[in-house]
Design an enzyme around this catalytic site. Structure first.
Site, short mmCIF file in Angstrom:
data_model
loop_
_atom_site.label_atom_id
_atom_site.label_comp_id
_atom_site.label_asym_id
_atom_site.label_seq_id
_atom_site.Cartn_x
_atom_site.Cartn_y
_atom_site.Cartn_z
CG ASP A 85 -2.05 0.96 1.15
OD1 ASP A 85 -1.92 1.96 0.41
OD2 ASP A 85 -3.06 0.76 1.84
CG ASP A 96 -4.00 5.53 -0.21
OD1 ASP A 96 -3.23 4.56 -0.28
OD2 ASP A 96 -4.82 5.69 0.72
CG HIS A 155 -9.13 6.77 3.19
ND1 HIS A 155 -8.26 7.64 2.59
CD2 HIS A 155 -8.58 5.54 3.01
CE1 HIS A 155 -7.23 6.97 2.10
NE2 HIS A 155 -7.40 5.69 2.32
CG HIS A 163 -7.08 7.62 7.07
ND1 HIS A 163 -6.20 6.97 7.91
CD2 HIS A 163 -7.12 6.86 5.95
CE1 HIS A 163 -5.73 5.88 7.31
NE2 HIS A 163 -6.27 5.79 6.12
CD GLU A 188 -7.76 1.54 1.85
OE1 GLU A 188 -6.78 0.78 1.90
OE2 GLU A 188 -7.74 2.68 2.33
CD GLU A 280 -5.92 2.65 -0.91
OE1 GLU A 280 -4.90 2.05 -0.51
OE2 GLU A 280 -6.46 3.59 -0.29
CO CO Z 1 -5.93 4.14 1.57
#
Ligand code: CO
Length: 297
Positions: A85, A96, A155, A163, A188, A280
Site C-alpha cells: 500500500d 493512495d 476514505h 484519512h 480499498e 486500492e
Molecule cells: Co488508503
C-alpha cells in the site's frame, strides 16, 4: 477543482501507480521486506513525489499498517500473499494505491478484491451513495465465496490528510454519504478467507502527530519526534525515517502518547489469522471520474 490542484493529484497518483507496478518485479521469495520498503520509498522520491505515508507491506493475515523497522531481517517466502500500500504526495495532494501479489496460491482471493474495486469504480459519479459502493463491493467479494473485512474502509483525501471524510465502507452502514463532484476518495476493498474482521495488534510502527495538541515536552526524543511529525504537516511517518535509535524512539513515543499528542496506527491482522487481499485506487469524482492511480504508457 482548481486546475493546479487537479494536476498535483494526477501527478501524485501516477507516481504511486508506477511504483506500485514496479513492485511486481521486487516482490519475490527470498527478498528482504526492509529492502523492498526502502526501494519503494526511494523510487517515489526519485519520480518527484514525496512520501504520503510509510509503505505498508502486509504479509498474509496482516491487513494494514505494517512497515519494516531498521535492521529487520524478514524474507518473503514461497506461498506468501503480499499487500503493498503506497502513498505519494505532491504539495500535500495524495495518491493512495495498493496491490496484492501472490507468491503461491489464492489467485481467486486476489481477483475478488481486484474485481470489487473495479466494479465499485464503474459506479462512481456525483450523486452516488457510499452504500451503493459498499453493496457492490460486498456482493462481488461474496460471489467468490470470500468475506469482506467490514471494519476496514476506504476514505476521503484532502491536502495533507490521508484519512479525511467521507469514509468509504466496504459493507452497508448507517452513514450513507452522497458523493459530490470533486470529492477525492480512495476505495480499498479487503477480501479474506476468514471471518471478516481485523483486530489491532499491540504494536504500532506508523504514527502521526496531532497538530493541534501542542504541549510541553520533557524529553529530547519526544520533541524530536513531534517536530518531525509537524514538518510532515501531520502526515504519517515511521521510526526508519528518524535518526533516533529504536529505544530512544520508543521513549519519545511513550511520552507523546501520555500527553495525547500522537496517533498510533496499530498493526491490523485478520482475527482468525486468515489470508487477506487488498487493491486500492484514488479517484476524483466527476461526471467522468478520474482514477489518478492509473497511467497509460
Ligand atoms: Co488508503
Amino acid at each position: 477543482m482548481d486546475k493546479e490542484i487537479l494536476e498535483k493529484y494526477i501527478k501524485a497518483g501516477r507516481i504511486a501507480a508506477k511504483v506500485r507496478d514496479e513492485c511486481k518485479s521486487l516482490v519475490k521469495p527470498g527478498k528482504n521486506i526492509l529492502e523492498i520498503a526502502e526501494e519503494i520509498e526511494r523510487r517515489i522520491t526519485e519520480l518527484g513525489g514525496e512520501l504520503a505515508f510509510p509503505v505498508n507491506i502486509g504479509i498474509n493475515n496482516i491487513a494494514a499498517h505494517y512497515t519494516p523497522e531498521k535492521g529487520e531481517d524478514i524474507l518473503l517466502r514461497e506461498g506468501d500473499i503480499v499487500k503493498i500500500d503506497i502513498g505519494a504526495h505532491v504539495d500535500g495532494y495524495i495518491g493512495d494505491t495498493a496491490i496484492t501479489i501472490s507468491l503461491g496460491e489464492y489467485e481467486d482471493l486476489l481477483e475478488a478484491s481486484r474485481k470489487a474495486l473495479n466494479e465499485a469504480i464503474k459506479l462512481l459519479k456525483p450523486g452516488i451513495k457510499t452504500n451503493e459502493i459498499a453493496e457492490t463491493i460486498q456482493k462481488t467479494i461474496e460471489s467468490f465465496g470470500f468475506r469482506v473485512i467490514s471494519n476496514l474502509t476506504g476514505h476521503g483525501l484532502e491536502r495533507f490528510n490521508i484519512h479525511a471524510d467521507p469514509q468509504i465502507p466496504n459493507v452497508i452502514t448507517s452513514n450513507n454519504y452522497m458523493l459530490k463532484e470533486d470529492d477525492v476518495i480512495a476505495i480499498e476493498p479487503f477480501a479474506t478467507t476468514g471471518i471478516g474482521f481485523v483486530k489491532d495488534l499491540d504494536e504500532a510502527r506508523i504514527f502521526s502527530v496531532l497538530i493541534d495538541k501542542r504541549n510541553m515536552l520533557r524529553s529530547m526524543e519526544a520533541r524530536e519526534i513531534y517536530s518531525f511529525g509537524i514538518k510532515r504537516n501531520g502526515l504519517p511517518f515511521t521510526s526508519r525515517w528518524l535518526e533516533l535509535s529504536k529505544i530512544k524512539f520508543r521513549l519519545g513515543i511513550k511520552e507523546l502518547k501520555m500527553k495525547d499528542m500522537i496517533y498510533p496506527y496499530y498493526i491490523l491482522a485478520e482475527k482468525e489469522e486468515a489470508m487477506v487481499a487488498q487493491f486500492e485506487h484514488t479517484i476524483i469524482i466527476k461526471d467522468k471520474p478520474i482514477v489518478t492511480t492509473i497511467y497509460d504508457e
